[in-house]
Enzyme design. Structure first.
Site, short mmCIF file in Angstrom:
data_model
loop_
_atom_site.label_atom_id
_atom_site.label_comp_id
_atom_site.label_asym_id
_atom_site.label_seq_id
_atom_site.Cartn_x
_atom_site.Cartn_y
_atom_site.Cartn_z
N SER A 37 0.80 -1.24 0.00
CA SER A 37 0.00 0.00 0.00
C SER A 37 0.83 1.27 0.00
CB SER A 37 -0.91 0.03 1.22
OG SER A 37 -2.07 -0.68 0.94
N LYS A 96 0.47 3.49 -2.94
CA LYS A 96 -0.76 4.26 -3.22
C LYS A 96 -0.53 5.77 -3.32
CE LYS A 96 -3.77 0.72 -1.20
NZ LYS A 96 -4.47 0.26 0.01
N TYR A 153 -2.63 -3.13 -10.57
CA TYR A 153 -2.61 -2.85 -9.13
C TYR A 153 -1.79 -3.88 -8.36
CZ TYR A 153 -4.16 -2.51 -4.31
OH TYR A 153 -4.17 -2.42 -2.94
N TYR A 194 -4.32 3.44 7.59
CA TYR A 194 -5.48 2.57 7.75
C TYR A 194 -6.47 3.20 8.74
CZ TYR A 194 -2.22 -0.60 5.47
OH TYR A 194 -1.31 -1.15 4.61
N VAL A 242 1.17 -3.62 4.00
CA VAL A 242 1.13 -4.91 4.71
C VAL A 242 2.41 -5.71 4.55
CG1 VAL A 242 -1.39 -5.16 4.76
CG2 VAL A 242 -0.10 -6.00 2.79
N1 GLU Z 1 -1.78 -5.52 -2.12
C1 GLU Z 1 -2.38 -5.35 -0.84
C2 GLU Z 1 -3.88 -5.44 -0.90
O1 GLU Z 1 -4.48 -4.82 -1.70
C3 GLU Z 1 -1.93 -4.04 -0.26
C4 GLU Z 1 -2.53 -3.87 1.09
C5 GLU Z 1 -1.78 -2.98 1.97
O2 GLU Z 1 -0.54 -2.92 1.92
O3 GLU Z 1 -2.45 -2.28 2.76
O4 GLU Z 1 -4.47 -6.16 -0.15
#
Ligand code: GLU
Length: 627
Positions: free
Chosen positions: A88, A91, A212, A264, A282
């Protein structure tokens, strides 16, 4: 936390008697990060993410920290070069890329910027059927969809290229993690179809999810994260490579959503307690970006119940509290912007002037004001400069802004400065800039804003700027600077007080030399075997490192230090074609022996000239503000 006390080994090394002590010395920030690493490495709370099966293979012991400063220094400790997937943390960067690639209007029309309060992978959209923000999966998948929409098959490479430029090196993909998430990512697939259903995604959902998943599987290190975060903190300029990676518009909006939604469903608590825009993934990474200060990257794969790295949170908490870095606890002292503020009465140019010029300048000591500025010219600094100028009741005719020590100008500082130039133009005050080269970006920034105002002049050297302004004052008050004038030996201050017969005797010892423009008359390091008396033209005295010591016009002596020093200490060049009387030192010494009284007068004159120069030099030091 405060940095751990150095252990016995460190103490032994810090003993100043120990020859290795200095070599083992560390900048305090390195020591602090090392202490964080030592303190938190034993914290085994949390668990490695395993909902993407391949992520479960991460070594829970890995722990690396890195901090990048905005001048491009990168601190590192522990496993700061171990690669892990960005997840993430991609992002914010892909959001910034989308803003620049598609334009803010398009992006902002389909992705919101409100915190959701939901977990990152929530299958819920806002009231307009749009993702809440680009930091939750729905918003991030929408961003990848927008890039796919414009870049087609090249979408992922466009993203990889952007992430690489943020990191300052080419980044790879962990194909196993990509395949693992692709095989199991049904929840994200559900989000993708929901977005397609509400027309946020307009192209093939499977292709968008591939982009993605692949962007989440890009491999980075804690060091990369620090540099990427520092690039955001540095208004989009990678501090290591110097590249402007994204626009400042995109940076400010990206940091905004990191502030409100980066961590988060812990985002509110995070910004309340730690106060540094951040994003976690994550994979175990956290990157934190403190605008105008630093970028932090950490890697430790054990996550808490919100999905944030346990040790990474500890590091950020410690950094923020130990150095009081909460972004809303800031202050700045604008007064440091001016290092010297004086007029030509307090510190004139190095040009030796004739009596008439000197008298005119003495009557107008405050006609030329000099402001030597330093550091970053920010909103507050430039405002302070403008008020300092207005504070004095006397309106100068010339204001010199010396920018040679200005390391940066913020857009606000630049705008205020140029507005000040316009204000001065209204009052017919001429602005002179020094210390900025016409080939520099700063020059372009300034002239792009000054437009057609005609009151701005520039000279690279401050002394040349002061000299030019002084000349204008001399002209304005009826004086003349006659470079063609010819003077005789009797007019030389060094020979003042000698009888006509003594002057005639000296004249008979002299040869008259003609020098072409730019010709070197004296070279530093050569034996000092003669004295010169400038008869016509202009010469300047320059130290070997290029510092101009003085500009001399007809009627003044140079090379006269031969009377006390065996070697030339400076170069002398002709500015225009010049003529000078040259008297060999041996002849001059013989003259002094034969006319001891005249010899004494000359030495007294020399002492007086040197004392005058010392007064000017001291005034120069005094104007550098001590308060
Ligand atoms: N590729 C992960 C997902 O979409 C990233 C999640 C994350 O790092 O928060 O679940």
């Amino acid at each position: 936390m405060s940095p751990a006390q150095p252990g016995p080994r460190a103490k032994a090394l810090r003993n100043p008697q120990n020859p290795q002590a200095w070599a083992a010395s560390m900048p305090p920030l390195q020591r602090f990060l090392a202490a964080c690493h030592a303190d938190f490495r034993s914290d085994d709370d949390g668990a490695v993410a395993s909902y993407i099966p391949e992520l479960g293979k991460a070594d829970p012991a890995h722990f690396g920290i890195s901090l990048a400063t905005l001048d491009g220094h990168v601190y590192e400790i522990g496993d700061s070069r171990i690669p892990f997937t960005i997840q993430s943390m991609s992002k914010p960067f892909v959001f910034a890329l989308a803003l620049d690639t598609l334009g803010a209007a398009r992006v902002e029309s389909v992705i919101g910027v409100e915190p959701s309060g939901d977990p990152f992978n929530s299958i819920r959209l806002n009231a307009e059927n749009h993702p809440f923000n680009p930091m939750v999966n729905a918003g991030a998948i929408a961003c990848s969809g927008l890039i796919r929409e414009t870049k087609g098959e090249n979408a992922f490479e466009t993203i990889r290229d952007a992430l690489s430029r943020f990191a300052g090196r080419a980044l790879d993909v962990d194909e196993a993690v990509f395949a693992s998430e692709r095989a199991t990512g049904d929840r994200n697939r559900a989000i993708g179809y929901l977005l397609r259903n509400s027309d946020v995604i307009t192209v093939d959902v499977g292709a968008v999810l591939d982009v993605y998943f692949r962007q989440c599987a890009v491999l980075v290190t804690a060091r990369d994260c620090a540099v990427m975060a520092a690039t955001l903190a540095n208004r989009g300029v990678n501090p290591v490579t110097g590249e402007q990676v994204v626009s400042t518009y995109a940076v400010a909006r990206t940091l905004s959503v990191m502030t409100s939604s980066g961590m988060y469903d812990y985002a509110g608590e995070w910004i309340y307690r730690i106060g540094i825009p951040a994003k976690s993934g994550v994979g175990g990474g956290i990157l934190a970006s403190l605008p105008a200060r630093l970028g932090l990257g950490s890697y430790s794969p054990r996550l808490d119940k919100h999905g944030n790295s346990v040790r990474g949170i500890h590091v950020c908490e410690a950094l923020s509290s130990h150095y009081d870095l909460h972004m809303l606890n800031r202050s700045d002292d604008a007064r440091s912007a001016i290092i010297a503020d004086y007029d030509i009465g307090a510190s004139p140019s190095r040009r030796s002037r004739r009596v008439q010029e000197r008298n005119i300048l003495a009557q107008h000591p405050d006609a030329v004001r000099v402001l030597e500025l330093v550091g970053t010219l920010s909103f507050s600094n430039a405002d302070y400069v403008s008020r300092q100028l207005a504070r004095s009741p006397i309106r100068p005719q010339f204001v010199i802004f010396d920018l040679r020590r200005v390391t940066a100008m913020t857009p606000a500082g630049l705008r205020l400065l140029v507005e000040l130039f316009h204000e001065l133009a209204e009052f017919h005050v001429t602005v002179i800039l020094s210390g900025v080269r016409r080939s520099s970006p700063e020059w372009n920034d300034i002239t792009a804003l000054t437009g057609d105002i005609s009151n701005v002049r520039d000279f690279y050297l401050l002394d040349t700027a002061i000299e030019w302004a002084e000349d204008q004052i001399v002209y304005r008050y009826g004086g003349a600077i006659d470079f063609l004038e010819t003077t005789e030996l009797g007019e030389q201050p060094l020979l003042a007080g000698l009888t006509a017969a003594e002057i005639a005797e000296l004249a008979a010892l002299a040869t008259i030399n003609l020098y072409q423009q730019s010709e070197r008359i004296i070279a530093a390091g050569d034996p000092a075997t003669s004295l010169f008396f400038l008869r016509s033209g202009v010469v300047h005295v320059t130290l070997p490192d290029g510092v101009r010591l003085a500009t001399l016009t007809a009627g003044q002596a140079f090379g006269e230090m031969a009377l006390i020093e065996p070697q030339r200490s400076a170069d002398v060049f002709a500015d225009f074609s010049a003529t000078a009387f040259e008297i060999a030192l041996s002849d001059f010494e013989r003259f002094r022996m034969q006319h001891p009284k005249a010899g004494e007068t000359i030495m007294r004159n020399l002492a007086k000239l040197l004392a005058d120069r010392l007064i000017v030099a001291n005034a120069r030091l005094d104007v550098l503000k001590a308060d």
